[in-house]
Scaffold this motif. Sequence first.
Motif, mmCIF file in Angstrom:
data_model
loop_
_atom_site.group_PDB
_atom_site.id
_atom_site.type_symbol
_atom_site.label_atom_id
_atom_site.label_comp_id
_atom_site.label_asym_id
_atom_site.label_seq_id
_atom_site.Cartn_x
_atom_site.Cartn_y
_atom_site.Cartn_z
ATOM 1 N N VAL A 37 30.499 100.347 -23.631
ATOM 2 C CA VAL A 37 29.964 99.679 -24.243
ATOM 3 C C VAL A 37 30.455 98.669 -25.094
ATOM 4 O O VAL A 37 29.778 97.541 -25.052
ATOM 5 C CB VAL A 37 29.129 100.541 -25.729
ATOM 6 C CG1 VAL A 37 28.974 100.367 -27.055
ATOM 7 C CG2 VAL A 37 29.094 101.895 -25.574
ATOM 8 N N GLU A 38 31.745 98.802 -25.341
ATOM 9 C CA GLU A 38 32.494 98.078 -25.741
ATOM 10 C C GLU A 38 32.996 97.096 -24.632
ATOM 11 O O GLU A 38 32.821 95.710 -25.470
ATOM 12 C CB GLU A 38 34.075 98.371 -26.174
ATOM 13 C CG GLU A 38 34.507 99.111 -27.473
ATOM 14 C CD GLU A 38 36.129 99.375 -27.313
ATOM 15 O OE1 GLU A 38 36.784 99.870 -26.432
ATOM 16 O OE2 GLU A 38 36.164 99.302 -28.330
ATOM 17 N N ALA A 48 24.204 97.976 -28.453
ATOM 18 C CA ALA A 48 24.254 99.327 -27.683
ATOM 19 C C ALA A 48 23.286 100.226 -29.178
ATOM 20 O O ALA A 48 23.503 99.305 -29.907
ATOM 21 C CB ALA A 48 25.232 99.169 -27.926
ATOM 22 N N LEU A 49 22.870 101.147 -28.153
ATOM 23 C CA LEU A 49 21.623 102.615 -28.846
ATOM 24 C C LEU A 49 22.605 102.910 -28.844
ATOM 25 O O LEU A 49 22.941 104.153 -27.512
ATOM 26 C CB LEU A 49 20.728 102.262 -28.571
ATOM 27 C CG LEU A 49 19.455 103.628 -29.199
ATOM 28 C CD1 LEU A 49 19.823 103.187 -30.829
ATOM 29 C CD2 LEU A 49 18.384 103.894 -28.368
ATOM 30 N N VAL A 50 23.749 103.948 -29.798
ATOM 31 C CA VAL A 50 24.411 105.352 -29.279
ATOM 32 C C VAL A 50 23.945 106.824 -30.130
ATOM 33 O O VAL A 50 23.422 106.159 -31.457
ATOM 34 C CB VAL A 50 25.485 105.238 -29.454
ATOM 35 C CG1 VAL A 50 26.314 104.295 -28.654
ATOM 36 C CG2 VAL A 50 26.374 104.585 -31.496
ATOM 37 N N PHE A 96 21.375 99.359 -24.349
ATOM 38 C CA PHE A 96 22.391 99.234 -23.760
ATOM 39 C C PHE A 96 22.008 101.067 -24.307
ATOM 40 O O PHE A 96 23.202 100.892 -25.233
ATOM 41 C CB PHE A 96 23.398 98.386 -23.090
ATOM 42 C CG PHE A 96 24.588 99.539 -22.156
ATOM 43 C CD1 PHE A 96 24.115 99.856 -20.920
ATOM 44 C CD2 PHE A 96 25.684 100.005 -22.456
ATOM 45 C CE1 PHE A 96 25.078 100.577 -20.261
ATOM 46 C CE2 PHE A 96 26.626 100.318 -21.297
ATOM 47 C CZ PHE A 96 26.221 101.153 -20.332
ATOM 48 N N ILE A 97 22.121 102.275 -23.775
ATOM 49 C CA ILE A 97 22.535 103.485 -24.133
ATOM 50 C C ILE A 97 23.641 104.138 -22.880
ATOM 51 O O ILE A 97 23.081 103.964 -21.921
ATOM 52 C CB ILE A 97 20.615 104.418 -24.069
ATOM 53 C CG1 ILE A 97 20.192 103.457 -24.730
ATOM 54 C CG2 ILE A 97 21.676 106.329 -24.282
ATOM 55 C CD1 ILE A 97 18.738 104.211 -25.359
ATOM 56 N N SER A 98 24.788 104.728 -23.986
ATOM 57 C CA SER A 98 25.922 105.490 -22.778
ATOM 58 C C SER A 98 26.217 106.161 -24.413
ATOM 59 O O SER A 98 26.433 105.702 -24.868
ATOM 60 C CB SER A 98 26.593 103.829 -22.499
ATOM 61 O OG SER A 98 27.311 104.240 -21.637
ATOM 62 N N MET A 140 29.437 94.658 -32.814
ATOM 63 C CA MET A 140 31.150 95.548 -32.188
ATOM 64 C C MET A 140 32.036 95.465 -32.316
ATOM 65 O O MET A 140 32.502 96.405 -32.654
ATOM 66 C CB MET A 140 30.523 95.431 -30.991
ATOM 67 C CG MET A 140 30.802 96.271 -29.752
ATOM 68 S SD MET A 140 30.508 97.898 -29.823
ATOM 69 C CE MET A 140 31.434 99.137 -30.049
ATOM 70 N N ALA A 141 32.952 93.868 -32.357
ATOM 71 C CA ALA A 141 33.575 93.797 -32.949
ATOM 72 C C ALA A 141 34.651 94.301 -34.210
ATOM 73 O O ALA A 141 35.886 94.464 -34.484
ATOM 74 C CB ALA A 141 34.455 92.046 -32.635
ATOM 75 N N GLU A 142 33.500 94.362 -35.139
ATOM 76 C CA GLU A 142 33.679 95.016 -37.073
ATOM 77 C C GLU A 142 34.435 96.256 -36.301
ATOM 78 O O GLU A 142 34.309 96.937 -37.456
ATOM 79 C CB GLU A 142 32.729 94.216 -37.311
ATOM 80 C CG GLU A 142 33.006 92.888 -37.676
ATOM 81 C CD GLU A 142 31.265 92.674 -38.901
ATOM 82 O OE1 GLU A 142 31.070 93.407 -38.590
ATOM 83 O OE2 GLU A 142 31.273 91.598 -38.544
ATOM 84 N N MET A 143 33.851 97.529 -35.233
ATOM 85 C CA MET A 143 33.584 98.934 -35.724
ATOM 86 C C MET A 143 34.759 99.111 -34.755
ATOM 87 O O MET A 143 34.762 98.183 -33.380
ATOM 88 C CB MET A 143 32.278 98.828 -34.535
ATOM 89 C CG MET A 143 31.230 98.731 -35.545
ATOM 90 S SD MET A 143 31.021 99.559 -36.736
ATOM 91 C CE MET A 143 30.910 101.410 -36.566
#
Lengths: 510, 346
Positions: A216-217, A46-48, A208-210, A237-240
């Motif tokens: 995203v998750e 993911a790019l946020v 993936f940009i969203s 992702m899991a750590e955030m």
Amino acid sequence: MSAMGSAPEPPQLRPVVSLDGVTKAFGSVVALRDARLELFPGEAHALVGENGAGKSTLIKILAGVHRPDTGIVTVNGETVEFTNTAAAKDAGIAVIYQEPTLFPDLSVAENIFVGRQPRARLGLIDRAVMNREAAALFARLGVPLDPERPAKGLSIADQQIVEIAKAISVDATVLIMDEPTAALSGVEVERLFAVVRGLRDAGAAVLFISHRFDEVEALCQRVTVMRDGAHVSTDLMAEMTIDQIVRRMVGRELGALFPKQDVVPGAVVLEVEALSRAGLFRDVSFQVRAGEIVALAGLVGSGRSEVVQAVFGIDPRDAGTVRVAGRTLPAGNSKAAMRAGVALVPEDRRQQGLILDLSIMRNATLVRRNRLSRFGFLTGGAERREAAEWTRRLQTRYGRLTDPAGTLSGGNQQKVALAKWLATDPKVLIVDEPTRGIDVGTKAEVHRLMSQLAADGVAIVMVSSELPEVLGMADRVLVIREGRLAGELSRAEATEESVMFLATGRGAAA
Amino acid sequence: MTLVARPTDSAPTTRTGSTLLDAVLRFRALGLLIALVAMVAATAAVNSRFVSQQSIRDILLGAAITILLAVGMTVVVLTRGIDLSVGSVLGLSAYVTADFLQVNPGTPVPVAMLLGLAIGAGCGLVNGAVIHFGKVPALVATLGTLYVFRGIVYFVAGGSRINASDMPRGFLDFGTDRVLGIPYLIIVSLVVVVLAGVFLSRYRAGRDMYALGSSPEAAKLAGIPAGRRLLTAYVLCGALAGLGGVLHAARFGTVDASAGSGMELNVVAAVVVGGVAIFGGSGTVFGAALGALLLTVISNALPVLSVDQFWQQAIVGALILGAIGLDRFVGLRVSASLRRKDSHVD
């Protein structure tokens, strides 16, 4: 701020694509200061970041549209310099852009295969094979689009489907998706994700940009945050938590995302009675009071936008009446609606909301130009003052007021579109997908603004596909299903389940 | 129709629309045909000689060269361009070819045609290069070369003209001879129409022309080689105008520096009347050819009907406006019905 959290290195893998220290400036505007990114095979990344953080520029560098000023881009470990989009494609990079870019006159199948149509003898294009392959792609996506129809007239959701089909039709090793779900309904998003997961598991890297964090998750293993053109962090992702991500995106703490103030509703301002248009919607009635925000919810294609367009009068209506402050509006006459104090901020800001080639100033003052002119001539000073005032109030970020509106980022474009209408001092404000494709920070600003307008006594009708927005902002939720009003929910009654139940006509679906 | 895979789960109605568009396009060609037949029938009722073999042959001969140029123009217009220099290119090619034949009377006809094609292609290359590399709008660039090329013809001709007696017999015969009753010129035009039609509809490069005109922005993102395609379009258009020049010389036998003057507007008119969208992206060479034929029939029929010269021009003008109006109308109807098919309301 420097990198927070170290990038977890998947074992014994080489990134299929990497960017390091990439900078890019457009004139005096620096879009990328220090972009970094590594994509590994078999990951969804993911790019946020907020609008204007440089995500779109980064993608366009990977796609070969822009060339970086400095920095290194590698594909499979080798440094590359894409001189055009074809070069990036040949390197196995497929991009789905935020705004669909189709050829309206060509068939859907040709849009997918343009430049690489299947060929038979003598190099002739084999239309039968092409259409069959396109149909197979649509079957894979679970959407029954006719490959032979022209792209002209497709809804934005369907255009997006065609873009997706195009991207998955090349056996891309890197698939980049810039807000692919913005126009899709829940079911379509699920299907897209199933396909993307399949590609990912087959070894493709997905970027993936969203702005939808639930998506995203659901899809991504790692997340990279960008702010002001620079890399902030890359983590698993899991750590955030989403709170952490949002904080890094905006660099500040956010209050509640959807701060609708409680307002005691005033008199009925907008009355819609038995509004119908053949093939689009039937027998829609509702009222909106001053100070109220009424959301029109429903699946994409259910007819929400069509209803508000008919209310505003840019589309005709077959039956029904629209009254503003007790006065009946003539059908299909948006000028009369504007005179009566109705404003519409449309869904598709690039095509309907703004004139992209025109300056920010002209766009912001467009609907007011009669009031700003003297003896029929526009005086630059009045225009500039007005535009400067509104862009300041909406905290719009831009270079100069005379720059074309097309140079602004998505969120800032939306602010200018809003400014244009807010300057008319409307009694009824209709906003169609007010925060589509807008980052969290700007979203909150738009919501704060709408809430404040409601507090000032404006009656607001909001069409939105984002449930959290609907639930957070609306005093009442009207759910449209297949062109009919399926039900009305008060703020207390409205939950994700109850809205989806009405929108789909069955139990709470995805 | 190709089969459309229908997923089993709760599929909404198939979102179709191509059959409708096909019908409209067919209707468009049909409309042109009906206009043609009506025009011919009305004129024949007044003067039956209008449908004599000789008269029909004359009309087709008159249309042959316009059709040739209209084909080239179609390719250019499809890419959102225009080529106003075709009349001058025709003149240049006609004069240079005739001059060459005057000096080398033994030249076979195919070689003369190749010469004309080459001259035209050269002019087209200049147009394409100015437009693509110079980033000059096509309208301005080709308006400039319209005068430049015409100037070159005047310079080369220096006020003299080439008469039929100066040209080899065999070449002039080519302008009038026929196979199975069909003049060579018409055969050449028909072959060009068919080849161009296949190129535009069935080859990638041809489809790219539509793509470029339909959305230049999307074409860039799709990696379509815009420069190469644009050069191809203008070279093709120029080459066909050059070929037209050779046919012009063969048919009329007399060539002076003003050959083909003002022809570019007839050609653009034929293309527009034939249903090629002036902003690119849609239309066919068959439509353009029919448009050229219709305009030729009109200009031949009106004198027979003793209609004033002024009205001829006005009628052609009305036809062009009508064609554009029809496009707009059809476009709105089609998009409206496509939208309706998209919705989920039954």
